[in-house]
Design an enzyme around this catalytic site. Structure first.
Site, mmCIF file in Angstrom:
data_model
loop_
_atom_site.group_PDB
_atom_site.id
_atom_site.type_symbol
_atom_site.label_atom_id
_atom_site.label_comp_id
_atom_site.label_asym_id
_atom_site.label_seq_id
_atom_site.Cartn_x
_atom_site.Cartn_y
_atom_site.Cartn_z
ATOM 1 N N GLU A 73 78.439 -26.567 20.211
ATOM 2 C CA GLU A 73 77.498 -26.792 19.163
ATOM 3 C C GLU A 73 76.652 -27.938 19.393
ATOM 4 O O GLU A 73 76.426 -28.911 18.382
ATOM 5 C CB GLU A 73 78.502 -27.123 18.074
ATOM 6 C CG GLU A 73 79.403 -28.327 18.314
ATOM 7 C CD GLU A 73 80.555 -28.163 18.951
ATOM 8 O OE1 GLU A 73 80.693 -27.146 19.406
ATOM 9 O OE2 GLU A 73 81.478 -29.060 18.548
ATOM 10 N N GLU B 61 79.437 -22.248 15.174
ATOM 11 C CA GLU B 61 78.676 -23.209 15.871
ATOM 12 C C GLU B 61 77.758 -24.062 14.674
ATOM 13 O O GLU B 61 77.635 -25.219 14.588
ATOM 14 C CB GLU B 61 77.612 -22.910 16.865
ATOM 15 C CG GLU B 61 78.504 -22.008 18.028
ATOM 16 C CD GLU B 61 79.671 -22.895 18.529
ATOM 17 O OE1 GLU B 61 79.567 -23.992 18.477
ATOM 18 O OE2 GLU B 61 80.752 -22.100 18.920
ATOM 19 N N HIS C 5 79.510 -26.670 12.861
ATOM 20 C CA HIS C 5 79.838 -27.657 13.528
ATOM 21 C C HIS C 5 78.588 -29.014 13.533
ATOM 22 O O HIS C 5 78.642 -29.921 13.791
ATOM 23 C CB HIS C 5 79.594 -27.305 14.986
ATOM 24 C CG HIS C 5 81.003 -27.270 15.679
ATOM 25 N ND1 HIS C 5 82.338 -27.918 15.300
ATOM 26 C CD2 HIS C 5 81.531 -26.071 16.318
ATOM 27 C CE1 HIS C 5 83.234 -27.112 15.935
ATOM 28 N NE2 HIS C 5 82.997 -26.254 16.437
#
Ligand code: ZN
Length: 881
Positions: free
Chosen positions: A277, A309, A312
């Site tokens: 990420e 991701e 994140h």
């Protein structure tokens, strides 16, 4: 302990001492395309406040050429030990300026700055992967997540290359005719492990996402990047569509505008994990660019990873766990949000089924090992941090969060998240910070909940009795250790109809707090039809291991595939599989059930349940290779192949099921014994030479699976594998060819592979080592590697000392000896492999904790396999009188 392994205590001390303001990182990658050049220039200037006169700075690389502290030069040979620099003479309470001029190393392990040469066109590509602590392989850093600082990155790279980093480009200036120096805009305060640098002649496409935020419009440039030779497989429309849906969704939920300027997603070769990420420059495993037709399940998996991701960017990048103890603060959230958003924002309703069927199985297995830990873990050092990217941190944490959302409600949960972001934006946080925010908005005390679910380890086991005469089902917890852990769950009652469908007739929700609870299923007809099935944790609301009662289990073995609801079906298969793993159910019965009716409904293939098949096929393979005794294994592989082939030829042309069973046939077929090999090879040959089943697309990936299977049967030789690679000279084909080569039943090739994988420095990349180990561990030929069981134990510590942890972990796991044959006269724990592992642990109490953890986990798996094999052997002996 090596100075490379920073402890939590050292990190806390450094954090108390420092306030880091800015990094300026200047990398010279102009020599990257020259294979003789092993390193690259790295100049780092850091400004920071320090309370003390000396501090540790981290750098792992080829050499340190110069160190300056506030203009004063230090002798690198005196202050750098290969992993850390001891800076002295700092000015306390004033801004210090330190410059380190060094040579960092290009990586072949996927850690640090990985260098890859595309065999198809000879082009060189570089990308960084730094979690948890590999930024120090690129530049000098204070390598810990809570010391955030802004960062300006300059990269000098060959002219004609593209360079991608976290932020947009600020300037690009030619350096002579051959190179360009690119400077990127400064980042917001960012943890070092989130730095990204990717350089090479990438193919790229662009789009833009916009959204009204208050009175203004937020505009985020989007980019997709991959190797030039993969350009034809970059399905940009679908990828941008998921990206935009995700950004819309998270803006609505999180209420904090996307803070990282741009959103690039880059598909990287030889990538160690699924994705990472890095804000503004998310890197993905190239497997997500499909070179053969993907199944719906694979598309859903990609969507899930992309949205994981993306979550994140808030949970992890904007607010970062202060230390790896709270890794779950980002990973559990991202896992939960990824699955939820795949369903809510990206039209993959099966995402929770995959989560229940595959991800939670990963968690249950990890939570029952001797190395289990609480979701909020105790991570004493960096090596331990790397071991903790496991089923507990991801899947159990996400399942627990699902319970928390149900407990406090959606609205309070996301209000709490918004408060948490607002309060800790661009900072670091701990468990208590999240609880404070959630308690404030929900008005609930969450400390007891957190203690039971986040700070204790282990999994509850749930089972049911009844229904009794009054239609009462007694739900019981059979795991006394976690008796105070609260569950909100549902119990379902199922009856089969005349067509073999298993239909839910009753469902009731209940709270379980103590040992058990009575559930009144009104109108249940206990004296009615049998068989029947009672499913604890129907709908997968909670995190608990399901034990079906004996009658329910018999029903499941006959009818599981007939469960219309795929989520319930995944629960039932998981319960059966856990019984197999726990030596309560012979693997043969589970395998027969999967082959007969998994994914079948009303006598036809049920595409809705196809999402479960890859997991079940994997379970079958594990069941045969690990959990059946040797005397039954050969016949079981042949039966498994026959079953898969029958399902393959009966499947609808072009369906996902057809492809899933074709893959299963190659997996099982490659393991059969000499007697069955001719027939199996003849059928597998149809996939290569035709006629293949109608509608089955034989793409590169299925062709190589078939070749690997045929290699396992000794039906293709090196020349044929070389010819297949010459016809398709890609990196992926090269790895497949290595798997096939090592997988051939040839003792000399195994001996060569044994030496090659542990050669240091390695000639092989991370990907090639994994490919060779995949051939090495082909379960059909374990006798060929039996002679390496003994030398294995003497090499463990050397591997751990020499290789970066990513490669060392693969060697320890991939070469761990298997329980090939159990000895009926010994207990599971006394079987030779298990005993050897415990002997090694006893003799190496001072070995690194992360290595001991790995060995202990494999010893536990071996003991489990031995126990299952012994149970089946005893049954066979009893049946034979
Ligand atoms: Zn993650």
């Amino acid at each position: 302990m090596s100075s490379a392994n920073l402890t939590r205590a050292e990190a806390e001390q450094r954090s108390a001492n420092l306030e880091v303001h800015a990094y300026d990182v200047d990398l010279d990658l102009t020599g990257a395309a020259d294979p003789e050049r092993t390193g690259f220039g790295s100049v780092t200037t850091i400004t920071f406040l320090s309370e003390q006169e000396d501090v540790r700075l981290d750098f792992l690389g080829e050499s340190v050429e110069g160190v300056e502290v506030n203009g004063r030069a230090l002798d690198p040979s005196q202050v750098w030990d290969g992993a850390a620099l001891r800076l002295t003479g700092l000015a306390p309470h004033r801004t210090n300026r330190v410059t380190v001029r060094a040579v960092a190393a290009y990586s072949r392990t996927g850690q640090g700055l990985h260098r890859f040469v595309d065999p198809l066109d000879g082009e060189t590509y570089l990308y960084s992967h730094l979690e948890p602590a590999d930024a120090r392989r690129i530049f000098a850093t204070f390598e810990q997540p809570d010391l955030k600082a802004t960062r300006i990155v300059h990269v000098t790279a060959p002219a004609g290359w593209s360079v991608v980093a976290n932020m947009p480009v600020a300037s690009a200036v030619p350096v002579g005719d051959e190179a360009v120096r690119t400077t990127f805009q400064p980042t917001p305060p960012l943890s070092t492990y989130l730095t990204a640098v990717c350089a090479g002649p990438w193919h790229h496409v662009h789009d833009v996402w916009t959204r009204r935020v208050g009175a203004s419009t937020l505009e985020v440039p989007l980019g997709l990047w991959c190797r030039a030779s993969l350009a034809q497989h970059l399905d940009a429309d679908a990828l941008f569509d998921t990206t935009k849906r995700g950004l819309d969704h998270y803006h609505q939920l999180f209420g904090f505008p996307y803070p990282w300027g741009k959103y690039d997603q880059l598909f990287a070769p030889e990538y160690n994990i699924g994705a990472m990420e890095n804000p503004g420059c998310i890197t993905f495993n190239e497997k997500y660019l499909f070179t053969s037709r993907p199944t719906r399940q694979e598309l859903a998996q990609r969507s899930n990873t992309m949205l994981h991701e993306m979550a994140h960017l808030w949970f992890g990048d904007l607010v970062t766990p202060a230390w790896w103890d709270d890794l779950w603060l980002k990973e559990s959230f991202a896992e939960y949000m990824g699955v939820r958003s795949s369903v809510e924002a990206d039209d993959h309703p099966e995402a929770w089924v995959s989560f229940a069927g595959a991800r939670k199985a990963w968690a249950y297995a990890a939570d029952r090992r001797p190395t289990t830990h609480p979701v909020a873990a105790d991570i004493p050092d960096l090596e331990a941090a790397r071991q903790n990217f496991d089923g507990i941190t991801y899947a159990k944490g996400a399942a627990v969060l699902k319970q928390l959302v149900a407990y406090v409600g959606d609205e309070a949960f996301f209000s709490g998240a918004r408060l948490y972001f607002a309060r800790h934006a661009f900072g670091a946080a701990r468990l208590v910070d999240l609880l404070d925010a959630l308690e404030e908005v929900s008005g609930r005390n969450l400390r007891a909940w957190a203690e039971q679910w986040l700070q204790t380890s282990g999994v509850d086991e749930l089972t049911t009795e009844g229904p009794g005469p009054e239609g009462i089902i007694h739900l019981r917890r059979t795991s006394p250790d976690t008796a105070r852990r609260p569950h909100r769950l549902s119990v379902g009652l199922y009856l089969p109809d005349s067509t073999g469908r298993l239909l839910r007739t009753h469902r009731a929700e209940a709270d379980l707090v103590g040992d058990g609870v009575d559930i009144d299923l009104v109108d249940a007809d206990p004296a009615g039809e049998r068989p029947r099935l009672v499913l604890p944790n129907d709908d997968d609301l909670t995190y608990a291991l399901t034990r079906l009662d004996p009658a329910s289990r018999d029903t499941a073995l006959t009818y599981a595939g007939g469960m219309v609801d795929p989520l319930a079906q995944s629960q039932v298969w998981a319960a059966l599989w856990n019984d197999v793993r726990d030596a309560r159910l012979p693997a043969t019965r589970f395998i027969a059930a999967v082959l007969q009716h998994a994914g079948r409904l009303d006598g036809r293939d049920d595409e809705g349940a196809t999402v479960l098949l890859p997991h079940l096929v994997g379970d079958v393979a594990t069941g045969v290779s690990d959990l059946l005794p040797r005397c039954l294994r050969e016949a079981a592989w042949a039966d498994a192949f026959d079953g898969a082939w029958t399902r393959l030829v009966g499947a609808d042309p072009g369906s996902d099921q057809q492809l899933a069973w074709a893959r299963a046939a190659t997996l099982f077929g490659g393991q059969v014994g000499a007697e069955d090999a001719p027939g199996v090879a003849a059928r597998l040959g149809l996939l290569l030479d035709g006629p293949a089943p109608e509608g089955l697309e034989i793409g590169s990936e299925l062709r190589w699976r078939t070749l690997i299977a045929l290699a396992g049967l000794d039906r293709v030789d090196d020349a044929e594998l070389d010819a297949a690679l010459a016809a398709e000279p890609t990196a992926r084909a090269r790895a497949h060819r290595l798997t096939a080569r090592v997988g051939r039943p040839d003792a000399r090739v195994r001996a060569w592979a044994w030496e090659q994988v542990q050669r240091y420095p390695s000639e092989w990349s991370n990907e090639e080592i994994s490919a060779a180990l995949a051939g090495w561990t082909m379960p059909g030929h374990r006798d060929l590697v039996a002679e390496f069981a003994e030398p294995y134990w003497s090499r463990l510590t050397r591997w751990w000392e020499r290789f970066p942890i990513e490669i060392a972990t693969r060697l320890v796991s991939g070469l761990f000896p298997a329980v090939v044959d159990v000895d009926l006269t010994r207990e599971a724990v006394d079987q030779p492999v298990v005993a050897a592992a415990h002997r090694w642990l006893d003799e190496h109490t001072g070995a690194p904790g992360a290595l001991r953890r790995l060995v202990l986990e494999h010893a536990d798996a071996a003991e489990r396999a031995a126990r299952a094999q012994l149970t089946v052997l005893e049954q066979v002996a009893a049946e034979n009188g």
